[in-house]
Design an enzyme around this catalytic site. Structure first.
Site, PDB file in Angstrom:
ATOM      1  N   ASP A  34       0.688  -1.171  -0.037  1.00  0.00           N
ATOM      2  CA  ASP A  34       0.017  -0.040  -0.083  1.00  0.00           C
ATOM      3  C   ASP A  34       0.847   1.291   0.013  1.00  0.00           C
ATOM      4  OD1 ASP A  34      -2.106  -2.032   0.104  1.00  0.00           O
ATOM      5  OD2 ASP A  34      -2.221  -1.610   2.331  1.00  0.00           O
ATOM      6  N   HIS A  54      -5.385 -10.562  -5.099  1.00  0.00           N
ATOM      7  CA  HIS A  54      -4.251 -10.713  -4.293  1.00  0.00           C
ATOM      8  C   HIS A  54      -2.913 -11.297  -5.315  1.00  0.00           C
ATOM      9  CE1 HIS A  54      -7.019 -10.868  -1.154  1.00  0.00           C
ATOM     10  NE2 HIS A  54      -5.949 -11.129  -0.059  1.00  0.00           N
ATOM     11  N   GLN A 106      -1.574  -9.051  -6.830  1.00  0.00           N
ATOM     12  CA  GLN A 106      -0.489  -7.889  -6.619  1.00  0.00           C
ATOM     13  C   GLN A 106       0.333  -8.236  -5.210  1.00  0.00           C
ATOM     14  OE1 GLN A 106      -3.353  -4.039  -6.702  1.00  0.00           O
ATOM     15  NE2 GLN A 106      -4.654  -5.646  -6.443  1.00  0.00           N
TER      16      GLN A 106
HETATM   17  O1  F6P Z   1      -2.540  -3.815   3.305  1.00  0.00           O
HETATM   18  C1  F6P Z   1      -2.216  -4.886   2.265  1.00  0.00           C
HETATM   19  C2  F6P Z   1      -3.568  -5.377   1.544  1.00  0.00           C
HETATM   20  O2  F6P Z   1      -3.258  -6.135   0.338  1.00  0.00           O
HETATM   21  C3  F6P Z   1      -4.492  -4.133   1.113  1.00  0.00           C
HETATM   22  O3  F6P Z   1      -4.227  -3.407   0.107  1.00  0.00           O
HETATM   23  C4  F6P Z   1      -5.626  -4.931   1.048  1.00  0.00           C
HETATM   24  O4  F6P Z   1      -6.867  -4.208   1.612  1.00  0.00           O
HETATM   25  C5  F6P Z   1      -5.776  -5.996   2.152  1.00  0.00           C
HETATM   26  O5  F6P Z   1      -4.185  -6.286   2.567  1.00  0.00           O
HETATM   27  C6  F6P Z   1      -6.327  -7.236   1.877  1.00  0.00           C
HETATM   28  O6  F6P Z   1      -6.211  -7.957   3.090  1.00  0.00           O
HETATM   29  P1  F6P Z   1      -6.707  -9.577   2.880  1.00  0.00           P
HETATM   30  O7  F6P Z   1      -5.529 -10.365   2.528  1.00  0.00           O
HETATM   31  O8  F6P Z   1      -6.863 -10.071   4.427  1.00  0.00           O
HETATM   32  O9  F6P Z   1      -7.898  -9.859   2.146  1.00  0.00           O
END
Ligand code: F6P
Length: 360
Positions: free
Chosen positions: A140, A284, A286
């Protein structure tokens, strides 16, 4: 008895975690220190204790492997963020247990690799007497006190590649394509990938949008003979006067999950303009895969410098990128307040200069 240090990875994973672990283990071993890895994030410090020695010979191929060999967690007893940057306090009993276990292992220091939430836990452990050193991680890029966090460049590369792919299909079908990217309450991934990938409209949390303005940009492109439009929407983007679009309400011990704004925006653009519109949620992707060469270098510099901080007994500090140097900054300076995209800053002005719309 050789000196030993500990390391853990906390919060959401991202490309480069293993590269940091590798750099820490290798540079510690050059000093004659052994490294112990805690498993599953901070929970590894609690009963039943979960840790294992990390041999430098195990580190060979780790530079380009995604994820974290130590595992991680962004929920549970150590969930330290309630969202939008406010640090949550971990109960004193849990911090005491973690500190006591840390000391029982006779470790010299603990390297905590994480974002805002994980570093705020590191600070709380430090205040309890654990000698910690932080390494700033998050796709982020929303951490204060460092120009960049590692993982961000890899996420931007992934989103840029996605935009390149959407570009050709959008053009072939004369469609509007909406790409939803991560970033929580910061629009860094959206704005950087949006510029790098030639987006036409970038929607970010820092600049709430209006549909009239978004659709006016689509219409402008039609008039210019460009019958396709690329929209990149940060998951935290929102319409003026509206709240964030979320996937679930905040559950106990974890942050609220953002997501879904891309579909909302796509449906509204199609309804208002009559143009066929599709949405792609990058999700994910990313967070997975190999780090870019930029991130590999940053992770290696961060990891080596973290070990240097331990040698200097500079605890309660985090390594930070202050270009061109890696410098120590107090963890306290980095946490508790999110670093968001300045709405009138250089990067937004660059985008506007190219005619990219923010929908405001
Ligand atoms: O903080 C990293 C991040 O990938 C955010 O961009 C996203 O909102 C969140 O984590 C997603 O989290 P999870 O893997 O718990 O769905």
């Amino acid at each position: 008895m050789r000196e030993r240090i500990g390391i853990l990875t906390g919060g959401g994973d991202c490309p480069g975690l293993n590269a940091v672990i590798r750099a820490v283990v290798k540079s510690a071993s050059k000093r004659g220190w052994d490294t112990v890895g805690f498993l599953g994030g901070y929970d590894g410090l609690l009963e039943p204790l979960r840790c294992r020695p990390l041999d430098y010979r195990e580190m060979d191929a780790l530079l380009f492997v995604g994820g974290t060999i130590l595992g991680t967690s962004n929920k549970g007893r150590f969930a330290a963020k309630t969202g939008r940057g406010e640090a949550g306090n971990i109960s004193s009993a849990i911090l005491d247990e973690a500190r006591d276990n840390f000391h029982k292992l006779g470790l010299r220091a603990l390297v905590c690799v994480g974002g805002d939430g994980s570093l705020s836990i590191a600070q709380q452990l430090f205040e309890k007497g654990v000698p910690v050193v932080g390494v700033p991680k998050t796709i982020d890029n929303d951490l204060e006190a460092t120009a960049l966090t590692f993982g961000f460049d890899s996420a931007v590369a992934c989103a840029t590649d996605a935009l390149d792919r959407l570009h050709t299909t959008a053009q072939s079908h004369e469609r509007v394509m909406v790409l939803e990217v991560m970033g929580r309450y910061a629009g860094w991934i959206a704005v950087c990938a949006g510029i790098s990938g030639g987006g036409d409209i970038i929607l970010i949390p820092e600049i709430p949008f209006r549909y009239e303005s978004v659709c006016a940009k689509v219409a402008e492109r039609e008039r210019e003979g460009k019958h396709f439009t690329l929209v990149i929407a940060a998951e935290g983007a929102r319409e003026q006067g509206q709240d964030y679009v979320t996937q679930s309400e905040a559950e106990k011990d974890r942050e609220v999950r953002l997501g879904g704004i891309g579909a909302v925006v796509a449906a509204e653009i199609q309804r208002r303009t009559g143009k066929e519109t599709r949405v792609c949620v990058l999700g994910h992707l990313q967070r997975g895969g190999a780090p870019t060469s930029f991130d590999r270098l940053l992770c290696t510099r961060f990891g080596a410098r973290a070990v240097q901080l331990i040698a200097d007994e500079k605890y309660g500090y985090m390594v930070a990128l202050h270009p061109p140097d890696i410098v120590p900054v107090k963890i306290l300076e980095a946490i508790g307040r999110l670093r968001t995209v300045p709405p009138n800053g250089d990067i937004v002005q660059t985008a506007r200069a190219l005619g990219i719309a923010f929908g405001d």
